[in-house]
Each structure stands twice: as C-alpha cells, then as structure tokens.
Design a protein around this motif. Structure first.
Motif: not given
Length: 443
Positions: A267-289
């Motif tokens: 699941v960690a791999h999936v989340i990282a891959a999706a956010l990496r691709e999304y952030k490459a095209a969009h300004d987006c803050h990520v907060v991790y607890d």
C-alpha cells in the motif's frame, strides 16, 4: 463504434482530470484542439494528463508534441496540412463535403464529416445533409467505418449515428456541459476506517468539514475498534487502494492530502507512486501522520512498511507529524539521534514533533525544517480522558488550512486552536466506556 471528444478551444482549471474522466468512461479518443494556444500551453496540458493516457490523445496543432509524447495521432487542417516528418501514428482530417471525404479517406486513418446535426455549440450552424444524401453516400461506400459524424452530435445520438452508417462520432459541446471554469479545490484523506468514528477517515472528514473544506477519502484498512481499543484490522489490498486513488485524483481538484494509517509495504508503494505522478503535474500539499502503534499498543504498520515510507513516501510530504514515540522510532530507523533538525534533514521534509506524550501542564509541539529553521508551538494541557483522535484531527486540520492558502507556520497554530476546541467539546462527553473521542466542530 468509435467515440471521440474534441476539447473546448480555451483552457480551464481541472481540464486534464476531466479528459481522463472522459477516457475512463465511454470515450475512445480526445482531440486536443486549442487553435490560439502556444506550444508551451498545449504541452503543459499534455504533461498534466498521466502518461498512460497519452496513447488516447490527438493534436490539432503543434504536431511536434505528438512525436515528443508518443500521442495517438495528429489532425490535419489549413494550419497543418501535412503530418510532421517521421510521424507513424494516426492521421485524421475534418471534411465538410462528401467530395472531401472521398478524397481524404485515401490519405487518412479516419476523417470527420460535418455538420450532421444542428450544432449545439455554434449558433446558426445547421445540418448540411439530408437523410437521403447520407443514405446515398453510405450506399456508395463514401460513408463507412473511416468516417466520423461531427456537428451537433450528443451522447444520446450515438445510436442514430451508427444507424446512418458512420464508423463513429466526434462530440464537442455535449461532452463539456456543466464543466466548471474553476473546479473547487478539495482535500483527500488516505487512512484507515475507525468503526467508532473517533479517529481515522471518519475523524478526518469531520475535521475537514469544520474548517470548511470538502474532503474525499481513500480507505487503506478497516479496523474493528471502540473507545476500549482495537480488536481487529483488515488491510485493504494495494490494487483497491490504487483504484480509489485513480478515481479521486483523475477527477477532483485535490490540493491537499492527509495520510494516516499505511498498513503494509504494498500500500505504501501504491500511495507513493500515485502522489509522485500527481504532484508532478499539480501543486499539492501532503501531510503525513505516521500511525504506527495504537494508543492501546496494537501495531498498525507491518515491519517491512517503514522502509518504503521513509524512502518513498516521506520525501513527497510537505509535513510529517509524529508524536514523541514515533519520532524516536523514525530516528532509530534512520540511524540518527532523535533530534528534530537531524530528523527533518534525514527525511527530507518538515517535521512537527507533537508534545502530547511529554510531562507537564504546558505542551510544546516543535517544528523542524530541512533548512535548519525551527519553531515551537505551546499549549496548555486539558484534563480529560477523552483524547481519541487527536493526531488525526491535528494533521487533517493542518492539511485543510494549507489548502486554504496558509503556510506551515500559520497553519499549525490554527490547527492547534481547532484541536483544543475539539478536546474541550468532548472532555466531559460519555461516548463509550474508555478513551472517548474528541469532537471537532466549528469554533
């Protein structure tokens, strides 16, 4: 039957996500037609569309970009009468007479004929062909599978287009009805579900709503828990998490993400891959607890997950919000002394170490940034046993305030004020027999 959509001539916020949504539905190709746009503007739109969909795009202008990004095709017009040198993809062209269709079908993979129906996007642009003319053209094999109907075509008329003998339809106005010029910025929480609704996805939703932010969800685990503790955990499979992420990120204008429970490495791999691709095209803050162990002592993250979280996920974050035990765990994992500045440097992100586990009546949350700067945020301890969901509330509130335009140093104190208000609202509540939930709400 092929269904093709042509973009609006102007750009609008969220257009890339709208294009992906169309391609995920009943649309086979999208023609990017921006006659007044520069190559840089068209390229920006292409880059905002995930690469996996590039094979479904056709360009009307700046055909060199079709070569550069391996797009499906190029569309010829008076501005671009020939495909670019070396082009091996599909070629199409618009026609306005049956004679043009007969001529250009020999040189193109497909052509369009218009207007077939009265236009819904151009006033006074009426159908140019009678039913008899269409029927005769079909009988003479002028209209066949290589000819697309254009002009006034709606999704509701696709059956009519098929009966008329066309191989497909090209849709403009109907495809973009109701598209907002500005998609509303939203937040996304990626976390586990808490059956007692005191933490996780449920608490994040309540917190975001109290800040005035719309919140979407991706569920990573289903927990059986109440105020007495957790009795069961079922991680959601990586493919299901990936499907949820694709559904949300391809459609909504996500500007802030809060991450909570990440149960395993897959699941960690999936989340990282999706956010990496999304952030490459969009300004987006990520907060991790970084939820690792529950208050009752149950482990919530598989042993092999932390490596992926540290190496892949945390470098994508705007802010990580560990409590003191979690910070010590992260420090041990990275092989450093548990000192905030060193931890921020090692994890390549800002770290807010929460002071709730410290002694004393004054609690200090300490912010450390990779550039070496730091800041302390103090608050008074509130005497109550009802503290379930404090970490979720603080992190999701920070994400919501970042979405609303605040920077980290101003988002944190506002989130802490919201947290204090939530603790006060729930301090004497009798929800459950144990560690009851805090109650976020409008202040």
């Amino acid at each position: 039957m092929e269904t093709i959509v042509i973009t609006l001539p102007h750009f609008f916020s969220g257009e890339a996500a709208q294009i992906v949504q169309l391609l995920q539905g009943q649309v086979d190709l999208v023609h990017i037609r921006k006659p007044e746009a520069t190559a840089a503007e068209v390229e920006k739109l292409i880059r905002e569309i995930p690469a996996g969909w590039h094979g479904s795009l056709v360009l009307h202008d700046h055909h060199e970009l079709a070569l550069r990004y391996s797009l499906h095709g190029v569309h010829l017009n008076s501005r671009n009468p020939l495909p670019p040198e070396g082009w091996t993809g599909s070629v199409s062209r618009s026609c306005h007479s049956l004679e043009e269709v007969a001529e250009w079908k020999k040189r193109c993979d497909y052509v369009s004929l218009s207007p077939i129906f009265d236009s819904i996007s151009k006033r006074g642009y009426h159908s140019a062909f009678t039913a008899e003319e269409i029927r005769e053209a079909r009988d003479r094999d002028i209209i066949d599978d290589k000819v697309m109907a254009l002009g006034g075509v709606t999704f509701g008329k696709l059956d009519d287009v098929l009966r008329m003998g066309f191989g497909g339809a090209m849709i403009l106005g109907d495809a973009w009805k109701g598209v907002s010029a500005e998609l509303t910025p939203v937040a996304l929480t990626i976390a586990g579900s808490d059956s007692s609704a005191g933490a996780g996805i449920q608490q994040d939703l309540k917190t975001m709503e109290s800040v005035g932010v719309y919140c979407a969800t991706v569920i990573t685990a289903i927990t059986s828990q109440n105020t007495m503790g957790i009795t069961g955990v079922m991680p959601v499979g990586g493919s299901v998490v990936e499907s949820q992420l694709k559904a949300v990120l391809s459609d909504l204008n996500v500007k802030a993400v809060k991450i909570g429970m990440v149960p395993d490495a897959g699941v960690a791999h999936v989340i990282a891959a999706a956010l990496r691709e999304y952030k490459a095209a969009h300004d987006c803050h990520v907060v991790y607890d970084p939820v690792m162990i529950s208050t009752s002592g149950r482990r919530l993250m598989a042993a092999d997950c932390l490596d992926v979280v540290v190496e892949e996920l945390m470098p994508l974050c705007t802010l990580v919000t560990p409590n003191i035990p979690e910070a010590e765990f992260l420090a041990a994992k990275t092989g450093i002394v548990c000192e905030g500045g060193a931890l921020a440097d090692a994890l390549h992100t800002s770290i807010l170490i929460k002071g709730g586990h410290s002694d004393g009546e004054v609690l200090a949350d300490s912010l450390f940034n990779p550039d070496g700067s730091s800041q302390s945020f103090k608050s008074e301890r509130i005497d109550t046993r009802n503290l379930h969901g404090t970490g979720c509330t603080l992190s999701s509130a920070i994400a919501a305030f970042l979405l609303k335009g605040h920077d980290i140093p101003s988002a944190i104190p506002q989130a802490k004020a919201l947290l204090a208000h939530a603790i006060m609202r729930g301090k004497d509540a009798g929800i459950g027999k144990g560690n009851g939930p805090i109650l976020p709400g409008k202040q």
